[in-house]
Scaffold this motif. Structure first.
Motif, mmCIF file in Angstrom:
data_model
loop_
_atom_site.group_PDB
_atom_site.id
_atom_site.type_symbol
_atom_site.label_atom_id
_atom_site.label_comp_id
_atom_site.label_asym_id
_atom_site.label_seq_id
_atom_site.Cartn_x
_atom_site.Cartn_y
_atom_site.Cartn_z
ATOM 1 N N PHE A 512 0.836 -1.195 0.000
ATOM 2 C CA PHE A 512 0.000 0.000 0.000
ATOM 3 C C PHE A 512 0.876 1.252 0.000
ATOM 4 N N PRO A 513 0.377 2.388 -0.554
ATOM 5 C CA PRO A 513 -0.900 2.562 -1.250
ATOM 6 C C PRO A 513 -0.856 1.954 -2.651
ATOM 7 N N ILE A 514 -2.023 1.864 -3.296
ATOM 8 C CA ILE A 514 -2.139 1.241 -4.606
ATOM 9 C C ILE A 514 -2.072 2.301 -5.687
ATOM 10 N N GLU A 515 -1.052 2.189 -6.551
ATOM 11 C CA GLU A 515 -0.921 3.063 -7.711
ATOM 12 C C GLU A 515 -0.617 2.196 -8.917
ATOM 13 N N PHE A 516 -1.214 2.543 -10.046
ATOM 14 C CA PHE A 516 -0.930 1.789 -11.257
ATOM 15 C C PHE A 516 0.361 2.304 -11.869
ATOM 16 N N LYS A 517 1.275 1.350 -12.191
ATOM 17 C CA LYS A 517 2.640 1.717 -12.529
ATOM 18 C C LYS A 517 3.092 1.097 -13.851
ATOM 19 N N ASP A 518 2.400 1.367 -14.937
ATOM 20 C CA ASP A 518 2.887 0.934 -16.242
ATOM 21 C C ASP A 518 4.229 1.587 -16.536
ATOM 22 N N HIS A 519 5.164 0.804 -17.075
ATOM 23 C CA HIS A 519 6.478 1.292 -17.489
ATOM 24 C C HIS A 519 7.234 1.936 -16.339
ATOM 25 N N ASN A 520 7.011 1.469 -15.118
ATOM 26 C CA ASN A 520 7.660 2.085 -13.965
ATOM 27 C C ASN A 520 7.957 1.005 -12.936
ATOM 28 N N VAL A 521 9.236 0.697 -12.757
ATOM 29 C CA VAL A 521 9.626 -0.363 -11.835
ATOM 30 C C VAL A 521 9.378 0.078 -10.395
ATOM 31 N N VAL A 522 8.725 -0.794 -9.626
ATOM 32 C CA VAL A 522 8.486 -0.543 -8.207
ATOM 33 C C VAL A 522 9.192 -1.643 -7.413
ATOM 34 N N LEU A 523 10.047 -1.251 -6.492
ATOM 35 C CA LEU A 523 10.784 -2.210 -5.666
ATOM 36 C C LEU A 523 10.251 -2.166 -4.239
ATOM 37 N N HIS A 524 10.058 -3.347 -3.657
ATOM 38 C CA HIS A 524 9.509 -3.454 -2.310
ATOM 39 C C HIS A 524 10.462 -4.213 -1.408
ATOM 40 N N GLU A 525 10.302 -3.995 -0.120
ATOM 41 C CA GLU A 525 11.074 -4.732 0.866
ATOM 42 C C GLU A 525 10.778 -6.225 0.730
ATOM 43 N N GLY A 526 11.834 -7.020 0.817
ATOM 44 C CA GLY A 526 11.657 -8.460 0.690
ATOM 45 C C GLY A 526 11.698 -8.959 -0.739
ATOM 46 N N ASN A 527 11.944 -8.056 -1.682
ATOM 47 C CA ASN A 527 12.077 -8.424 -3.106
ATOM 48 C C ASN A 527 10.833 -9.124 -3.652
ATOM 49 N N GLN A 528 9.662 -8.611 -3.271
ATOM 50 C CA GLN A 528 8.403 -9.125 -3.801
ATOM 51 C C GLN A 528 7.708 -8.031 -4.604
ATOM 52 N N SER A 529 6.718 -8.434 -5.401
ATOM 53 C CA SER A 529 5.939 -7.484 -6.197
ATOM 54 C C SER A 529 4.463 -7.604 -5.840
ATOM 55 N N ASN A 530 3.702 -6.577 -6.165
ATOM 56 C CA ASN A 530 2.358 -6.409 -5.641
ATOM 57 C C ASN A 530 1.338 -7.300 -6.348
ATOM 58 N N SER A 531 0.565 -8.022 -5.546
ATOM 59 C CA SER A 531 -0.453 -8.902 -6.109
ATOM 60 C C SER A 531 -1.752 -8.171 -6.439
ATOM 61 N N TYR A 532 -1.752 -6.843 -6.316
ATOM 62 C CA TYR A 532 -2.866 -6.060 -6.848
ATOM 63 C C TYR A 532 -2.770 -5.936 -8.375
ATOM 64 N N ASP A 533 -1.724 -6.483 -8.965
ATOM 65 C CA ASP A 533 -1.568 -6.509 -10.430
ATOM 66 C C ASP A 533 -1.537 -5.095 -11.008
ATOM 67 N N ASN A 534 -0.783 -4.243 -10.349
ATOM 68 C CA ASN A 534 -0.714 -2.838 -10.755
ATOM 69 C C ASN A 534 0.703 -2.411 -11.085
ATOM 70 N N GLU A 535 1.644 -3.366 -11.145
ATOM 71 C CA GLU A 535 3.035 -3.011 -11.381
ATOM 72 C C GLU A 535 3.585 -3.773 -12.579
ATOM 73 N N SER A 536 4.490 -3.135 -13.283
ATOM 74 C CA SER A 536 5.138 -3.789 -14.419
ATOM 75 C C SER A 536 6.552 -3.254 -14.537
ATOM 76 N N CYS A 537 7.323 -3.874 -15.407
ATOM 77 C CA CYS A 537 8.703 -3.434 -15.587
ATOM 78 C C CYS A 537 8.760 -2.201 -16.490
ATOM 79 N N SER A 538 9.956 -1.660 -16.651
ATOM 80 C CA SER A 538 10.099 -0.389 -17.360
ATOM 81 C C SER A 538 9.669 -0.478 -18.816
ATOM 82 N N TRP A 539 9.720 -1.669 -19.387
ATOM 83 C CA TRP A 539 9.388 -1.838 -20.799
ATOM 84 C C TRP A 539 7.949 -2.290 -21.018
#
Length: 809
Positions: A512-539
């Motif tokens: 949290f919070p939830i933001e949609f992140k097309d073409h924008n890498v988001v890094l989280h503690e523990g090296n996990q990615s968000n299961s809200y399906d709102n994150e993608s890699c830079s490409w």
């Protein structure tokens, strides 16, 4: 060496059977294996093939540590890449030995067929080298007449994986099946037939069967008789002709009335049974399995199968089977395909390698279309120092020829790909390589279109330099926002999403919070990615944009999502000095074969036979009371109302206000309070048609074990995937419990492997214990060769154990 264990199976997809004239031995048992440059019997192991020596680990940061700039990801400076090939010890040499028997070599031809050896295989028979094949993903064969002898034959296979060979986990060793084919001298050789269906209607279909016939003498007359059997095994057409051998191909033609057409909904399969006779004596019998179907790629209108428009709802898949590694297992492949079909998938892209024959065979039977692809590296500016680019100039034509000849009879194969994101997309050398590969494919199969996954679309690249226009179907990776531009500029008037989304998510991990992140890498503690399906890699982007392009344009013929399953290696976005990350999070389904939330987003859009209603996130958030905790609903219904502890949070309806609202129902301002979340779905007329509830779980009470199959075949190879979770006393699953669980198997089966889907877990797959991740793990059990009952028990501290039984028969 006591290695006379031979299993006789029908094992080569599309074109081989067992009869009095032809036998196929599949060499599974009786192998001995040794790591290193030379064979040392004192340290050798008895193994079963298929075998992947590297999957046993251990995981380690040092394995194939690479310092590289990933050009495909837009990187300009080299950085230290950890886990890029899975952190497993696949580099090095290994030697396999076995013995097989040949009853007689008089007037016989013996052929060794290898479905895949990783890699740089050197094959020796009875002390004589018979063939070398560098590419680990391809099938190859060698005729060993004059080397094979009556009685015992000693087979040795040496292989080697090199540093910098791969960009993902390739596996190691003889990871696919090995066959000994015994025929008369006069015979149809390996992959020696080609079936086409020039005319297909609902009333009739014409069939053309072209074959090679080897071992003939000049002007020798051979009787060739072929019967066509329908899916029920009934003869529906027949031809009997005399072939005067002059070294040419031979073609027979047939007409089938009222054909059963192959399609994803009705994968009907025919068989052409061909018998060769000389002087009234049958000398060879060869079966070619095929489907009757028509393909049409119509500019501006899209793709048509049997005259009906259809979109590719596809996924890309690497070849590894998660905790089983690269060693092929048909039961595991079927399990993957079952999950994908339930999601609504109708197509598979074999990225970026030739598939196992078993996969293509299953796609034929289960109705999954295929884009078959050989490699993702050409000779000009190769991506990896010891990748395919190092052998491209010498081997590309041979490898592509084997691929096409192997799979051109399979009805599931509807398109060939000749590469992926090759640096050769720039400049004249790349066009020359493209034309070379295109011409090789077309010479062997003019019936299917050719594509290539392209990502370089800047000035002077594929749109401007003729590269994309030279393909039958231009395939683009992660460029849906530019499809209109490509469509207007290119002559093809069709666009394919050869790789789409690359959304990243870890199963059951919410941030949290939830933001949609097309073409924008988001890094989280523990090296996990968000299961809200709102994150993608830079490409890349989230799925919604690709859905919209397919929905809005006939000329968008569909997509292949990167990827259907998580795979070992390429742990983007945690690939730069981010150990212990060692597996991808691109998958819609995780490494333990457990669906992520994203599975249900795709299912809600793609599965038009069964409704979808799915709530996320879970509702166990101690410490988040009264904090904003958005609720998403993925559903095939148009609208729904959400309730938290009986209080309505309002109705949401799919709309075009944003591309995300078009495919998801979202309550962005809901606040967490323990209790019950309920969603009621409505149809277009406002009728309540379905509902679903999730609850805050209580204290851990007992384990739950849910097998995907409760009956297995007693063949020593059949698998059941058992999901392990913790529940409270009322049966509510606790999605945050991560305790370690131990497994025990007795009776008619064995423990095979385990995984939890955590891309940072370093626990070995082969030990019968695993930490739960987001409340779940998978245990895989294998049937025995004897009938009986397999008894599986899971236990963990602080909760009651669980026992389940599986019948083996």
């Amino acid at each position: 060496m006591n290695s006379r264990h031979l299993i006789i199976l029908m094992a080569l997809s599309g074109a081989i059977n067992i009869n009095a004239q032809r036998t196929v031995q599949t060499l599974k048992n009786g192998w001995e294996f040794c790591r290193g440059d030379s064979f040392n019997e004192s340290v050798s192991q008895k193994v079963t093939v298929p075998h992947d020596w590297a999957i046993y680990g251990p995981f380690d940061r040092k394995h194939d540590l690479q310092v590289v700039a990933v050009e495909q990801n837009g990187e300009a400076e080299a950085t230290e890449k950890t886990g890029r090939t899975g952190g497993l010890p696949f580099i090095g040499k290994g030697i396999y030995r076995t013995v097989f028997e040949v009853p007689d070599t008089t007037s016989r031809t013996i052929t060794l067929v290898f479905d895949g050896v990783m890699s740089n295989a050197d094959v020796t028979l009875n002390g004589k080298k018979v063939i070398s094949w560098p590419y680990g993903y391809n099938s190859f064969y060698a005729v060993v007449d004059g080397i094979a002898v009556p009685g015992e034959n000693y087979l040795e296979v040496a292989c080697e994986n090199k540093d910098g060979q791969s960009r993902w986990y390739p596996g190691a060793g003889i990871y696919r099946n090995v066959h000994v084919v015994n025929t008369d001298k006069i015979h149809i050789p390996t992959w020696g037939t080609f079936v086409t269906t020039p005319v297909v209607t609902k009333e009739y279909a014409s069939i053309s069967l072209t074959m090679d016939i080897e071992g003939t003498y000049n002007r020798q007359n051979i009787r060739v008789e072929t019967v066509i059997l329908n899916p029920q095994g009934k003869e529906v057409a027949k031809a009997s002709n005399v072939f005067c051998a002059r070294g040419q191909e031979f073609t027979q033609n047939f007409l089938v009335n009222d054909p059963d057409l192959w399609s994803p909904r009705n994968p009907e399969l025919y068989t052409a049974k061909t018998t060769l006779s000389v002087d009234g004596k049958d000398v060879d019998e060869y079966e070619t399995r095929f489907g009757i179907r028509s393909l049409a790629y119509v500019p501006e209108k899209g793709f048509f199968l049997n005259g009906e428009p259809i979109k590719f709802k596809g996924v890309c898949n690497h070849h590894d089977l998660g905790p089983l590694g690269a060693a092929v297992n048909k039961s595991a492949l079927r399990h993957q395909l079952d999950l994908l079909k339930d999601m609504g998938v109708n197509a598979i892209r074999t990225s970026h390698n030739m598939p196992a024959p078993e996969l293509v065979e299953l796609c034929d039977e289960m109705g999954l279309m295929m884009m078959v692809e050989p490699f993702d590296d050409w000779g000009f500016r190769p991506k990896s120092p010891n990748g395919y680019g190092a052998v491209f100039n010498e081997w590309a034509d041979k490898d592509v020829s084997n691929m096409v000849r192997h799979y051109r009879n399979n009805p599931s194969v509807v398109m060939w790909s000749i590469g992926n994101e090759v640096p050769s997309q720039w400049g004249e050398p790349g066009i020359n390589e493209l034309m070379r590969l295109r011409n090789t494919v077309r010479q062997l199969d003019p019936t299917r279109p050719i594509t290539c996954g392209m990502d370089q679309v800047g000035e002077g690249a594929v749109i401007d330099n003729g590269f994309a226009a030279a393909l039958d179907i231009p395939g683009f990776n992660y460029k849906p926002q530019l499809y209109d531009k490509f469509y207007e500029k290119l002559p093809n008037r069709l666009i394919l999403g050869s790789e789409t989304a690359s959304t990243v998510s870890s199963r059951g991990q919410y941030f949290f919070p939830i933001e949609f992140k097309d073409h924008n890498v988001v890094l989280h503690e523990g090296n996990q990615s968000n299961s809200y399906d709102n994150e993608s890699c830079s490409w890349s982007n989230t799925p919604d944009l690709d859905f919209a392009r397919d929905d809005d344009h006939d000329w968008c013929i569909g997509q292949f999502v990167w990827t259907g399953f998580d795979y070992l290696g390429e742990p983007s976005p945690y690939d730069t000095d981010a150990w212990p990350s060692h597996s991808s999070v691109f998958g819609i389904i995780d490494l333990a074969s457990l669906p992520k939330d994203r599975y249900y987003l795709y299912r809600s859009k793609w599965n038009d036979e069964s409704p979808t209603l799915h709530i996320l996130p879970h509702w166990n958030w101690k410490g988040r009371e009264d904090e904003i905790t958005p609720v998403f609903v993925y559903t095939s219904y148009p609208k729904a109302e959400l309730f938290i502890n009986g209080k309505s949070q309002g109705m949401r309806e799919k709309n075009d206000s944003t591309v995300y609202n078009r495919y998801r129902l979202m309550w962005m301002d809901t606040r967490y309070e323990p209790g019950e979340v309920r969603v009621v779905a409505y149809d277009n007329d406002g009728h309540a048609v379905a509902e679903k509830t999730i609850k805050t779980a209580g204290k851990p009470h007992h384990l739950v074990a849910i097998p995907n199959r409760t009956s297995l075949t007693a063949n020593g190879e059949d698998l059941s995937y058992i999901t392990i979770q913790v529940a409270d006393k009322d049966g509510n699953i606790i999605p945050t419990d991560n305790r370690r669980v131990k497994f025990k198997v007795s009776g008619a089966g064995t423990f095979e492997a385990t995984a939890n889907g955590d891309p940072t877990s370093l626990l070995p797959f082969q030990n019968p214990e695993m930490d739960l991740f987001s409340g779940a793990a998978t245990a895989i059990v294998r049937s025995s060769n004897s009938e009986g009952t397999l008894i599986f028990t899971a236990s963990a501290p602080g909760v009651k154990p669980v026992t389940t039984t599986i019948e083996v028969k």
